[in-house]
Motif scaffolding. Structure first.
Motif, PDB file in Angstrom:
ATOM      1  N   ARG A  16     -44.935  -2.947  20.581  1.00  0.00           N
ATOM      2  CA  ARG A  16     -43.518  -2.699  20.838  1.00  0.00           C
ATOM      3  C   ARG A  16     -42.971  -3.579  21.956  1.00  0.00           C
ATOM      4  O   ARG A  16     -41.817  -3.447  22.340  1.00  0.00           O
ATOM      5  N   ILE A  17     -43.785  -4.467  22.489  1.00  0.00           N
ATOM      6  CA  ILE A  17     -43.395  -5.276  23.644  1.00  0.00           C
ATOM      7  C   ILE A  17     -43.086  -6.703  23.205  1.00  0.00           C
ATOM      8  O   ILE A  17     -43.886  -7.344  22.527  1.00  0.00           O
ATOM      9  N   TRP A  18     -41.920  -7.183  23.591  1.00  0.00           N
ATOM     10  CA  TRP A  18     -41.536  -8.572  23.340  1.00  0.00           C
ATOM     11  C   TRP A  18     -41.913  -9.407  24.550  1.00  0.00           C
ATOM     12  O   TRP A  18     -41.710  -9.000  25.689  1.00  0.00           O
ATOM     13  N   LEU A  19     -42.436 -10.609  24.294  1.00  0.00           N
ATOM     14  CA  LEU A  19     -42.797 -11.552  25.349  1.00  0.00           C
ATOM     15  C   LEU A  19     -42.002 -12.839  25.154  1.00  0.00           C
ATOM     16  O   LEU A  19     -41.718 -13.242  24.025  1.00  0.00           O
ATOM     17  N   ILE A  20     -41.679 -13.494  26.259  1.00  0.00           N
ATOM     18  CA  ILE A  20     -40.966 -14.762  26.214  1.00  0.00           C
ATOM     19  C   ILE A  20     -41.651 -15.739  27.158  1.00  0.00           C
ATOM     20  O   ILE A  20     -42.132 -15.353  28.225  1.00  0.00           O
ATOM     21  N   SER A  21     -41.709 -16.993  26.766  1.00  0.00           N
ATOM     22  CA  SER A  21     -42.401 -18.014  27.560  1.00  0.00           C
ATOM     23  C   SER A  21     -41.453 -18.624  28.596  1.00  0.00           C
ATOM     24  O   SER A  21     -40.244 -18.426  28.552  1.00  0.00           O
ATOM     25  N   ASP A  22     -42.028 -19.391  29.518  1.00  0.00           N
ATOM     26  CA  ASP A  22     -41.225 -20.152  30.487  1.00  0.00           C
ATOM     27  C   ASP A  22     -40.266 -21.087  29.770  1.00  0.00           C
ATOM     28  O   ASP A  22     -39.106 -21.224  30.149  1.00  0.00           O
ATOM     29  N   GLU A  23     -40.769 -21.728  28.736  1.00  0.00           N
ATOM     30  CA  GLU A  23     -39.944 -22.649  27.946  1.00  0.00           C
ATOM     31  C   GLU A  23     -38.743 -21.909  27.345  1.00  0.00           C
ATOM     32  O   GLU A  23     -37.621 -22.415  27.337  1.00  0.00           O
ATOM     33  N   GLY A  24     -38.972 -20.691  26.858  1.00  0.00           N
ATOM     34  CA  GLY A  24     -37.898 -19.885  26.298  1.00  0.00           C
ATOM     35  C   GLY A  24     -36.860 -19.491  27.329  1.00  0.00           C
ATOM     36  O   GLY A  24     -35.661 -19.520  27.064  1.00  0.00           O
ATOM     37  N   LEU A  25     -37.320 -19.119  28.518  1.00  0.00           N
ATOM     38  CA  LEU A  25     -36.380 -18.766  29.595  1.00  0.00           C
ATOM     39  C   LEU A  25     -35.516 -19.962  29.979  1.00  0.00           C
ATOM     40  O   LEU A  25     -34.300 -19.837  30.166  1.00  0.00           O
ATOM     41  N   ASN A  26     -36.139 -21.136  30.086  1.00  0.00           N
ATOM     42  CA  ASN A  26     -35.380 -22.341  30.428  1.00  0.00           C
ATOM     43  C   ASN A  26     -34.374 -22.691  29.335  1.00  0.00           C
ATOM     44  O   ASN A  26     -33.239 -23.085  29.621  1.00  0.00           O
ATOM     45  N   TYR A  27     -34.775 -22.541  28.084  1.00  0.00           N
ATOM     46  CA  TYR A  27     -33.889 -22.831  26.958  1.00  0.00           C
ATOM     47  C   TYR A  27     -32.678 -21.887  26.959  1.00  0.00           C
ATOM     48  O   TYR A  27     -31.547 -22.317  26.779  1.00  0.00           O
ATOM     49  N   ILE A  28     -32.929 -20.612  27.190  1.00  0.00           N
ATOM     50  CA  ILE A  28     -31.834 -19.635  27.214  1.00  0.00           C
ATOM     51  C   ILE A  28     -30.911 -19.891  28.397  1.00  0.00           C
ATOM     52  O   ILE A  28     -29.687 -19.809  28.288  1.00  0.00           O
ATOM     53  N   LYS A  29     -31.483 -20.246  29.527  1.00  0.00           N
ATOM     54  CA  LYS A  29     -30.670 -20.530  30.714  1.00  0.00           C
ATOM     55  C   LYS A  29     -29.743 -21.726  30.472  1.00  0.00           C
ATOM     56  O   LYS A  29     -28.583 -21.717  30.858  1.00  0.00           O
ATOM     57  N   LYS A  30     -30.240 -22.750  29.777  1.00  0.00           N
ATOM     58  CA  LYS A  30     -29.443 -23.950  29.516  1.00  0.00           C
ATOM     59  C   LYS A  30     -28.385 -23.725  28.439  1.00  0.00           C
ATOM     60  O   LYS A  30     -27.343 -24.362  28.461  1.00  0.00           O
ATOM     61  N   ASN A  31     -28.648 -22.832  27.489  1.00  0.00           N
ATOM     62  CA  ASN A  31     -27.774 -22.692  26.323  1.00  0.00           C
ATOM     63  C   ASN A  31     -26.899 -21.445  26.321  1.00  0.00           C
ATOM     64  O   ASN A  31     -26.341 -21.101  25.291  1.00  0.00           O
ATOM     65  N   THR A  32     -26.768 -20.792  27.444  1.00  0.00           N
ATOM     66  CA  THR A  32     -25.850 -19.658  27.522  1.00  0.00           C
ATOM     67  C   THR A  32     -24.680 -20.027  28.416  1.00  0.00           C
ATOM     68  O   THR A  32     -24.788 -20.861  29.306  1.00  0.00           O
ATOM     69  N   LYS A  33     -23.568 -19.371  28.157  1.00  0.00           N
ATOM     70  CA  LYS A  33     -22.348 -19.632  28.918  1.00  0.00           C
ATOM     71  C   LYS A  33     -22.535 -19.136  30.344  1.00  0.00           C
ATOM     72  O   LYS A  33     -23.049 -18.060  30.582  1.00  0.00           O
ATOM     73  N   LYS A  34     -22.109 -19.919  31.285  1.00  0.00           N
ATOM     74  CA  LYS A  34     -22.214 -19.549  32.689  1.00  0.00           C
ATOM     75  C   LYS A  34     -21.161 -18.503  33.031  1.00  0.00           C
ATOM     76  O   LYS A  34     -20.097 -18.461  32.445  1.00  0.00           O
ATOM     77  N   GLU A  35     -21.449 -17.668  34.008  1.00  0.00           N
ATOM     78  CA  GLU A  35     -20.478 -16.674  34.449  1.00  0.00           C
ATOM     79  C   GLU A  35     -19.267 -17.371  35.036  1.00  0.00           C
ATOM     80  O   GLU A  35     -19.393 -18.354  35.758  1.00  0.00           O
ATOM     81  N   GLY A  36     -18.108 -16.860  34.716  1.00  0.00           N
ATOM     82  CA  GLY A  36     -16.878 -17.410  35.267  1.00  0.00           C
ATOM     83  C   GLY A  36     -16.275 -18.530  34.449  1.00  0.00           C
ATOM     84  O   GLY A  36     -15.152 -18.929  34.697  1.00  0.00           O
TER      85      GLY A  36
END
Length: 92
Positions: free
Chosen positions: A44-64
């Motif tokens: 029941r546990i989802w895992l995400i890699s460092d690469e995934g975190l970096n990808y999500i950080k780059k491809n999501t809209k910034k606050e503001g």
């Protein structure tokens, strides 16, 4: 080759500086961001890699960031005022 560290979605969300359910909600709302090589499910546990975190950080809209700044600037610069009235003015 660099070894990827894996984090639970809770740990990954906190590492991104977001709420504890940020990655769960993001995966539900926008599954195209989550590539199969960046996430794994163990029971029941989802895992995400460092690469995934970096990808999500780059491809999501910034606050503001505004979504429609160009459109809003065009609307505010017009000299016309829009008035909306009902089409059928026959009340009785």
């Amino acid at each position: 080759m660099k070894e990827n560290n894996w984090y639970t979605f809770l740990e990954g969300s906190k590492k991104l500086g977001k709420s504890h359910s940020y990655l769960y909600k993001s995966m539900k709302d926008r599954p195209e961001l989550f590539k199969s090589t960046m996430i794994q499910k163990h029971g029941r546990i989802w895992l995400i890699s460092d690469e995934g975190l970096n990808y999500i950080k780059k491809n999501t809209k910034k606050e503001g960031d505004r979504l429609r700044t160009a459109i809003l600037k065009a609307v505010y610069k017009t000299n016309y005022h829009f008035v909306f009235t009902p089409f059928n003015l026959n009340i009785f």
